[in-house]
Design a protein around this motif. Sequence first.
Motif, PDB file in Angstrom:
ATOM      1  N   GLU A 174     -21.013 -24.053 -11.802  1.00  0.00           N
ATOM      2  CA  GLU A 174     -20.122 -22.903 -11.884  1.00  0.00           C
ATOM      3  C   GLU A 174     -18.794 -23.188 -11.177  1.00  0.00           C
ATOM      4  OE1 GLU A 174     -22.609 -19.822 -10.294  1.00  0.00           O
ATOM      5  OE2 GLU A 174     -23.480 -19.372 -12.238  1.00  0.00           O
ATOM      6  N   LEU A 175     -18.855 -23.851 -10.021  1.00  0.00           N
ATOM      7  CA  LEU A 175     -17.629 -24.210  -9.309  1.00  0.00           C
ATOM      8  C   LEU A 175     -16.795 -25.204 -10.110  1.00  0.00           C
ATOM      9  CD1 LEU A 175     -19.028 -24.539  -5.674  1.00  0.00           C
ATOM     10  CD2 LEU A 175     -17.367 -22.849  -6.498  1.00  0.00           C
ATOM     11  N   LEU A 225     -13.697 -21.832  -0.950  1.00  0.00           N
ATOM     12  CA  LEU A 225     -14.837 -20.995  -1.320  1.00  0.00           C
ATOM     13  C   LEU A 225     -15.213 -20.162  -0.102  1.00  0.00           C
ATOM     14  CD1 LEU A 225     -17.019 -20.222  -3.404  1.00  0.00           C
ATOM     15  CD2 LEU A 225     -18.426 -22.062  -2.431  1.00  0.00           C
ATOM     16  N   VAL A 226     -15.153 -18.836  -0.241  1.00  0.00           N
ATOM     17  CA  VAL A 226     -15.483 -17.932   0.860  1.00  0.00           C
ATOM     18  C   VAL A 226     -16.846 -17.316   0.604  1.00  0.00           C
ATOM     19  CG1 VAL A 226     -14.781 -15.907   2.182  1.00  0.00           C
ATOM     20  CG2 VAL A 226     -13.034 -17.426   1.210  1.00  0.00           C
ATOM     21  N   LEU A 249     -19.709 -14.816  -3.255  1.00  0.00           N
ATOM     22  CA  LEU A 249     -18.911 -16.027  -3.104  1.00  0.00           C
ATOM     23  C   LEU A 249     -17.651 -15.851  -3.929  1.00  0.00           C
ATOM     24  CD1 LEU A 249     -21.720 -18.693  -3.650  1.00  0.00           C
ATOM     25  CD2 LEU A 249     -20.930 -17.720  -1.494  1.00  0.00           C
ATOM     26  N   ILE A 250     -16.497 -16.099  -3.301  1.00  0.00           N
ATOM     27  CA  ILE A 250     -15.224 -16.001  -4.006  1.00  0.00           C
ATOM     28  C   ILE A 250     -14.476 -17.308  -3.806  1.00  0.00           C
ATOM     29  CG2 ILE A 250     -13.029 -14.790  -4.247  1.00  0.00           C
ATOM     30  CD1 ILE A 250     -14.378 -12.263  -3.233  1.00  0.00           C
ATOM     31  N   LEU A 251     -14.004 -17.865  -4.908  1.00  0.00           N
ATOM     32  CA  LEU A 251     -13.223 -19.094  -4.879  1.00  0.00           C
ATOM     33  C   LEU A 251     -11.745 -18.736  -5.018  1.00  0.00           C
ATOM     34  CD1 LEU A 251     -13.284 -22.221  -4.845  1.00  0.00           C
ATOM     35  CD2 LEU A 251     -13.424 -22.128  -7.349  1.00  0.00           C
ATOM     36  N   TRP A 264     -12.488 -17.031  -9.090  1.00  0.00           N
ATOM     37  CA  TRP A 264     -13.887 -16.973  -9.527  1.00  0.00           C
ATOM     38  C   TRP A 264     -14.673 -16.257  -8.453  1.00  0.00           C
ATOM     39  CZ3 TRP A 264     -18.188 -19.283  -7.137  1.00  0.00           C
ATOM     40  CH2 TRP A 264     -19.360 -19.326  -7.887  1.00  0.00           C
ATOM     41  N   SER A 265     -15.688 -15.530  -8.865  1.00  0.00           N
ATOM     42  CA  SER A 265     -16.590 -14.907  -7.892  1.00  0.00           C
ATOM     43  C   SER A 265     -17.975 -14.739  -8.505  1.00  0.00           C
ATOM     44  CB  SER A 265     -16.055 -13.558  -7.421  1.00  0.00           C
ATOM     45  OG  SER A 265     -16.091 -12.623  -8.467  1.00  0.00           O
ATOM     46  N   VAL A 266     -18.944 -14.665  -7.621  1.00  0.00           N
ATOM     47  CA  VAL A 266     -20.323 -14.473  -8.040  1.00  0.00           C
ATOM     48  C   VAL A 266     -21.063 -13.754  -6.916  1.00  0.00           C
ATOM     49  CG1 VAL A 266     -21.181 -16.682  -7.158  1.00  0.00           C
ATOM     50  CG2 VAL A 266     -22.306 -15.624  -9.106  1.00  0.00           C
TER      51      VAL A 266
END
Length: 111
Positions: free
Chosen positions: A102-103, A24-25, A78-80, A88-90
């Motif tokens: 969400e994760l 997760l970045v 946040l990008i997974l 995934w991103s938010v």
Amino acid sequence: MSELRTVDEATFDEVVLRSEKPVLVDFWAEWCPPCHQIAPVLAQIAADRADQMTVVKLNSDENPSISARYRVMALPTLILFHHGEMIWSVVGARPKARLQKELDDALLTAV
């Protein structure tokens, strides 16, 4: 609570894209109040899920080419990543429970 590892243009590919575990970045900047708001939540998630995923920070102002590569237009983003792919991103800060849900959802669909 420990400080999250920081990645930059020199370490991003090795730490994030080549990781065996999901990463997760947190794309953030010093001037961004919501970025500071979510930082303790991300540190808690990093500690709680250390065996499951890695959580790192990337300063968008200092690493504009990576932010541009992933079309980061607002902070915090946040990008997974899993197996080198963005899954995934938010955008924006969220409560810990919501972020964990969400994760979980994103990781379930990635497996």
